[in-house]
Design a protein around this motif. Structure first.
Motif, mmCIF file in Angstrom:
data_model
loop_
_atom_site.group_PDB
_atom_site.id
_atom_site.type_symbol
_atom_site.label_atom_id
_atom_site.label_comp_id
_atom_site.label_asym_id
_atom_site.label_seq_id
_atom_site.Cartn_x
_atom_site.Cartn_y
_atom_site.Cartn_z
ATOM 1 N N ASP A 7 0.857 -1.171 0.000
ATOM 2 C CA ASP A 7 0.000 0.000 0.000
ATOM 3 C C ASP A 7 0.909 1.242 0.000
ATOM 4 O O ASP A 7 2.072 1.176 0.395
ATOM 5 C CB ASP A 7 -0.932 -0.016 1.214
ATOM 6 N N SER A 252 -5.575 11.616 -7.668
ATOM 7 C CA SER A 252 -6.472 12.527 -8.364
ATOM 8 C C SER A 252 -5.856 12.904 -9.699
ATOM 9 O O SER A 252 -4.633 12.952 -9.843
ATOM 10 C CB SER A 252 -6.714 13.785 -7.507
ATOM 11 N N PRO A 254 -6.985 15.969 -11.581
ATOM 12 C CA PRO A 254 -7.952 17.067 -11.648
ATOM 13 C C PRO A 254 -7.954 17.827 -12.971
ATOM 14 O O PRO A 254 -8.792 18.692 -13.168
ATOM 15 C CB PRO A 254 -7.542 17.980 -10.489
ATOM 16 N N ARG A 258 -2.678 17.344 -15.194
ATOM 17 C CA ARG A 258 -2.349 17.378 -13.763
ATOM 18 C C ARG A 258 -2.650 16.049 -13.090
ATOM 19 O O ARG A 258 -3.612 15.374 -13.420
ATOM 20 C CB ARG A 258 -3.136 18.488 -13.065
ATOM 21 N N GLN A 298 1.697 17.669 -6.184
ATOM 22 C CA GLN A 298 1.044 18.106 -7.414
ATOM 23 C C GLN A 298 2.006 17.904 -8.572
ATOM 24 O O GLN A 298 3.149 18.347 -8.525
ATOM 25 C CB GLN A 298 0.635 19.567 -7.297
ATOM 26 N N GLN B 63 -5.700 13.703 8.010
ATOM 27 C CA GLN B 63 -5.324 13.677 6.604
ATOM 28 C C GLN B 63 -5.000 12.275 6.104
ATOM 29 O O GLN B 63 -4.863 12.072 4.910
ATOM 30 C CB GLN B 63 -4.174 14.649 6.343
ATOM 31 N N LYS B 64 -4.846 11.328 7.022
ATOM 32 C CA LYS B 64 -4.695 9.953 6.548
ATOM 33 C C LYS B 64 -5.313 8.971 7.518
ATOM 34 O O LYS B 64 -5.566 9.291 8.681
ATOM 35 C CB LYS B 64 -3.250 9.614 6.224
ATOM 36 N N TYR B 83 -9.792 13.212 2.009
ATOM 37 C CA TYR B 83 -8.756 12.621 1.162
ATOM 38 C C TYR B 83 -9.389 11.528 0.318
ATOM 39 O O TYR B 83 -10.299 10.828 0.760
ATOM 40 C CB TYR B 83 -7.654 12.007 2.046
ATOM 41 N N ASN B 84 -8.866 11.368 -0.896
ATOM 42 C CA ASN B 84 -9.300 10.292 -1.794
ATOM 43 C C ASN B 84 -8.693 8.969 -1.345
ATOM 44 O O ASN B 84 -7.490 8.770 -1.483
ATOM 45 C CB ASN B 84 -8.822 10.571 -3.222
ATOM 46 N N LEU B 86 -8.055 5.092 -1.880
ATOM 47 C CA LEU B 86 -8.023 4.181 -3.032
ATOM 48 C C LEU B 86 -7.343 2.873 -2.656
ATOM 49 O O LEU B 86 -6.376 2.873 -1.895
ATOM 50 C CB LEU B 86 -7.216 4.817 -4.170
ATOM 51 N N LYS B 90 -6.583 0.275 1.953
ATOM 52 C CA LYS B 90 -7.155 1.446 2.617
ATOM 53 C C LYS B 90 -8.667 1.319 2.773
ATOM 54 O O LYS B 90 -9.230 1.736 3.788
ATOM 55 C CB LYS B 90 -6.813 2.705 1.834
ATOM 56 N N ASP B 108 -13.064 13.080 -5.363
ATOM 57 C CA ASP B 108 -13.143 14.069 -6.435
ATOM 58 C C ASP B 108 -13.211 13.404 -7.806
ATOM 59 O O ASP B 108 -12.972 14.059 -8.824
ATOM 60 C CB ASP B 108 -11.997 15.087 -6.347
ATOM 61 N N ARG B 139 -5.213 21.868 -6.230
ATOM 62 C CA ARG B 139 -4.634 20.649 -5.693
ATOM 63 C C ARG B 139 -5.618 19.559 -6.098
ATOM 64 O O ARG B 139 -5.705 19.252 -7.285
ATOM 65 C CB ARG B 139 -4.474 20.761 -4.172
ATOM 66 N N CYS B 140 -6.348 18.974 -5.195
ATOM 67 C CA CYS B 140 -7.402 18.043 -5.578
ATOM 68 C C CYS B 140 -8.705 18.804 -5.785
ATOM 69 O O CYS B 140 -8.797 20.006 -5.569
ATOM 70 C CB CYS B 140 -7.594 16.976 -4.505
ATOM 71 N N GLY B 141 -9.725 18.058 -6.194
ATOM 72 C CA GLY B 141 -11.048 18.648 -6.328
ATOM 73 C C GLY B 141 -11.469 18.784 -7.773
ATOM 74 O O GLY B 141 -10.645 19.077 -8.645
#
Lengths: 352, 352
Positions: A7, A252, A254, A258, A298, B63-64, B83-84, B86, B90, B108, B139-141
């Motif tokens: 992981d 991600s 996005p 990116r 990023q 955050q995690k 947070y995404n 995956l 997880k 997202d 960033r994400c989203g």
């Protein structure tokens, strides 16, 4: 289990690359008659320190007492701490350490030398002390060969200390300067009737030029065990030598150009030196890690022909491996892509 | 024992400042009817998370997963992971976590949403999922209100998920943009017949402008517990509010305008943002920390009238406190300069 089954994020050490890196440098040192003293601040793993010594290293260097204590506990017998130790708490620990290993420390002022002398006044054996000289890095170290000789005389005059030589950490491309400054210090000191038993130099960036400063008898080198993006940029290694990598997942996408990875400044750190971006993505060499948040990287994919999908794993070579080791309690160990164990990073998190 | 009796380097938390920082923000939230959801990534200390909740926070953000698991073990009952998530490893952990706390996660993309939906298909209760929207941070989203509404519809249609609202992390000075983008997403979704139960915003830099984006019902704020040099620069706090500091010792004075401290990138980290230098020295405000090595900070004293001697201790406010917490196993706790305990940083070093 294979690396790709882990992981993410996870830090992986390729042990075959480690073995190759260690051997290549030890061979070089043997060829040039340089005593190899690897700096364990890069890996902080006792098992790896023992491998370095088994291959021919004369001992290790540690950047703080806590690291040295862990390595002594693990059976390492010859330790240099190229650092100014100050204050009762540290001097008490140094005294305890010197009773169980061959300890050498450094100083760059009479304040530090006097503290060491006082702390070791009642010990049976003299403490080995090197004088740190600034050969251009402008960090610690006395600034001139004259001051170096002067401080060496001061150290040599202490009943509880033994002058063990001069020590420097060079500026990048500073090999010629090392040769010049350290030779001058040695010569001035000889003029005062004192021999210089050793000269300690170091640095992975210029490791393959070590023989160009023959005044250096002992070489401290840390990052060479793993290498990283900074060392590749310095020309010390290639990406194929980099033994510490971070497996991450694209969490991600996005935008079409990116991607976001699940490794940020709490995994890769913000160390950037003079590099562009925050790591090298092995599977997408044209990608640029443009920005880190604590748990996100990023990535600019605009130069990539193929682009990773959400959920895909990628491998990052960090800018600076030493600070990555400092973040985690252990690393996964792989050989030929197969996980073969874990190394506890026993000397991390020790503050002092 | 007083702070100045500690050996260095050491990280110290001033608990009176922490209490003041927590209360001031909770009072602001109460006044403006904002649900306060502190992000524990800054401190990673269960004791502090409990204090935040006791003062009125509706729950915490992590955050995690590793952080969330530690906080759940410590008895925290309402956790958002923005947070995404995956991958099977997880998702299995998220399922286990959702059985013991009120868990909310974010997504997202449909890839992430579909993974969550599948993982929770056999669960008795729906998983609360927020849709992350990029309001300018890049960033994400998802990038637009339209995509946000679209993904919300996708989430809401899943039998095993519950659409829990929209979530964003704003760009600096992005409050107006948050109001605009999140309102548009909410409105578009209402047009599809779906209510938005909550809108989660955040960020310490613009925390005192939170009321200017009334669309935000819940605010995630992390650094406000300690503050740091970045937050002082952003105008969120003053140096007198900074509750996490690093005690260091001057280990070298290699020139009349130079000092070296025993805290480097392995203590302060290299996080720099748009700041000049690597920390603020409380006792020598005119000093500049110009460069970090792993265990050394190089200080330019040329603007200082008085200058510290070798062996003197000084107090550094770091650029970014969240990454400092991530380095150490515990912090010393002080009140009025007296050491009153230690907090284990229980949720550090958890990689994932």
């Amino acid at each position: 289990m294979r690396v790709e089954d882990l992981d993410t994020p996870t830090v992986v050490v390729d042990i075959a690359r480690v073995e190759r890196n260690l051997k290549r440098w030890q061979d070089y040192c043997d060829r040039h008659g340089i005593r190899n003293r690897p700096h364990i601040k890069t890996h902080k793993v006792p098992e790896l320190a023992h491998r370095q010594v088994a291959l021919g290293a004369v001992g290790i260097a540690c950047q703080k007492l806590g690291e040295a204590e862990v390595m002594a506990d693990a059976g390492i017998e010859d330790i240099l701490i190229p650092y100014n130790l100050l204050g009762h708490a540290k001097l008490d620990r140094a005294r305890a350490l010197a009773r169980r290993v061959k300890l050498t420390v450094a100083c760059d002022s009479t304040v530090v030398a006097d503290g060491l002398a006082e702390a070791f006044a009642a010990e049976g054996e003299r403490l080995a002390v090197m004088v740190e000289v600034d050969s251009g890095m402008r960090r610690c170290g006395v600034g001139t060969a004259e001051e170096a000789a002067e401080l060496a005389v001061h150290v040599a005059a202490k009943k509880s200390l033994r002058f063990a030589g001069f020590l420097t950490y060079p500026a990048p491309r500073g090999t010629a300067q090392v040769q010049e400054v350290m030779s001058a210090a040695k010569e001035l000191l000889a003029g005062r009737g004192i021999e210089t038993p050793a000269v300690s130099g170091g640095g992975t960036p210029d490791m393959w030029r070590a023989h160009e400063a023959p005044v250096v008898t002992e070489y401290r080198v840390g990052t060479y065990i793993y290498y990283d993006r900074m060392q590749v940029a310095a020309g010390a290694a290639s990406y194929e030598d980099c033994a510490l990598t971070i497996r991450t997942t694209v969490v991600s996408r996005p935008g079409s150009d990116r991607a976001v990875l699940d490794a940020g400044s709490k995994t890769l750190t913000s160390d950037i030196g003079s590099l562009d971006g925050h790591g090298y993505i092995v599977e997408y060499p044209e990608a640029r890690i443009t920005k880190l948040s604590e748990e996100h990287a990023q990535v600019d994919l605009s130069a990539c022909a193929a682009k990773p999908a959400v959920g895909e794993q990628v491998t990052v070579i960090p800018n600076h491996c030493c600070v990555v080791s400092n973040l985690f309690d252990s690393v996964a160990v792989a050989r030929d892509g197969r996980i073969v164990g874990r190394f506890p990073i026993a000397a991390r998190g020790l503050v002092r």
